[in-house]
Enzyme design. Structure first.
Site, PDB file in Angstrom:
ATOM      1  N   HIS A  40       0.995  -1.237  -0.165  1.00  0.00           N
ATOM      2  CA  HIS A  40       0.055   0.018   0.240  1.00  0.00           C
ATOM      3  C   HIS A  40       0.731   0.867  -0.119  1.00  0.00           C
ATOM      4  O   HIS A  40       0.345   2.114  -0.944  1.00  0.00           O
ATOM      5  CB  HIS A  40      -0.544   0.126   1.309  1.00  0.00           C
ATOM      6  N   LYS A  70      -1.725  -6.917  -7.799  1.00  0.00           N
ATOM      7  CA  LYS A  70      -1.978  -7.862  -6.938  1.00  0.00           C
ATOM      8  C   LYS A  70      -3.430  -8.631  -7.313  1.00  0.00           C
ATOM      9  O   LYS A  70      -4.047 -10.027  -7.016  1.00  0.00           O
ATOM     10  CB  LYS A  70      -1.227  -8.585  -5.525  1.00  0.00           C
TER      11      LYS A  70
END
Ligand code: PAF
Length: 287
Positions: free
Chosen positions: A37, A150
């Site tokens: 993140h 991802k």
């Protein structure tokens, strides 16, 4: 970092900030933040004038009540990490702020993208993702949206959402490469739920994907898929799918099609992990 818990003041703040600081970058998350993140936050900071992150565990995208109940919540450390990464604004809304009374539930036409892989194993999941991202985009109105590869299928779905909602010209989607632990495991908020024994087994997932990539030129896709399923099962995974797909449609790869991605979903105990690897070296990311 300024924290907003309600939508209207955030939208008003961002309208002023856009004029003063330039383009706005947005990183939507469900919290339990990790380096993956933070790398999105850094990409946004490098490309825009102001970076907004949202943390909202969206109930409408969980098709499994137990998964929602056990989704890790680590708000205090998330806030520290965002400050450390230089995030400018955090949107931390309660459910009623994202889905106020009278909120109209739309049906997003995602075509075949919704029927395959994660869509097949998590019915309703992508409708929930679109519902929340549509609402967050309405509130933040970003110029740039940053997401991680991802969640490969999610990135394709969000590309489609931008088209469906006529935002493609206003909001540029940036799909950033997956960040991995030193042993290759794709970073994920769910990794922290793995027991030490399952964490040790989890490295097989990325190893199996690398094995597919190494043999891709010489071995038919369906053979590679079967071998990978056997390898993961032997390592202790309960496999949902291993699929070598066209990286634009996610339909099974036709012989000779170079636009390939290998995608996998499998569980270790109660923890379901996903990962993928683009096999077409000219295209390192999703899209
Ligand atoms: O990838 C996630 O964390 C979520 O699906 C998202 C995009 C924040 C929507 O809730």
């Amino acid at each position: 970092m300024v924290i907003f818990k309600t939508a209207r003041p955030l939208t008003a703040f961002l309208a002023d900030a856009r004029a003063a600081s330039g383009p706005i970058g947005f990183v939507p998350t469900m919290g339990a933040l990790h380096e993956g993140h933070l790398s999105l936050i850094r990409q946004s900071k490098a490309a825009t004038g102001l970076t907004v992150c949202s943390i909202f565990v969206n109930p409408t995208q969980f098709n499994n009540a137990d998964d929602l109940k056990h989704y890790p919540v680590t708000i205090e450390s998330d806030i520290e990490m965002l400050i450390g990464a230089g995030c400018d604004v955090l949107f931390l809304p309660p459910v009623a702020e994202v889905y106020p009374a009278g909120h109209e539930k739309l049906r997003y036409d995602l075509g075949a993208l919704e029927a395959v892989l994660e869509g097949a194993y998590r019915p309703g999941h992508f409708q929930g993702v679109c519902e929340v991202v549509d609402r967050l985009l309405e509130i933040v109105e970003p110029d740039h949206l940053f997401m991680g590869q991802k969640d490969f299928q999610q990135c394709l779905v969000i590309g489609r959402l931008l088209d469906l909602t006529n935002r493609a010209g206003r909001t540029a989607l940036h799909v950033e490469p997956t960040l991995r632990e030193k042993d290759g495991l794709a970073m994920s908020s769910r990794n922290r739920r793995l027991t030490p024994a399952d964490r040790a087994k989890a490295i097989r997932m990325s190893q199996v994907l690398v094995g597919i990539r190494d043999r891709f030129a010489s071995t038919p896709p369906r053979t590679l898929e079967q071998t990978a399923i056997t390898e993961l099962t032997e390592a202790g995974f309960k496999v949902d799918y291993v699929s070598i797909s066209n990286r634009h449609t996610l339909l099974p790869l036709e012989p000779g099609d170079p636009a390939a991605v290998a995608l996998v979903a499998a569980s270790l105990g109660p923890v379901r992990l996903i990962d993928n690897l683009v096999l077409d070296s000219s295209a390192p990311t999703a899209g």
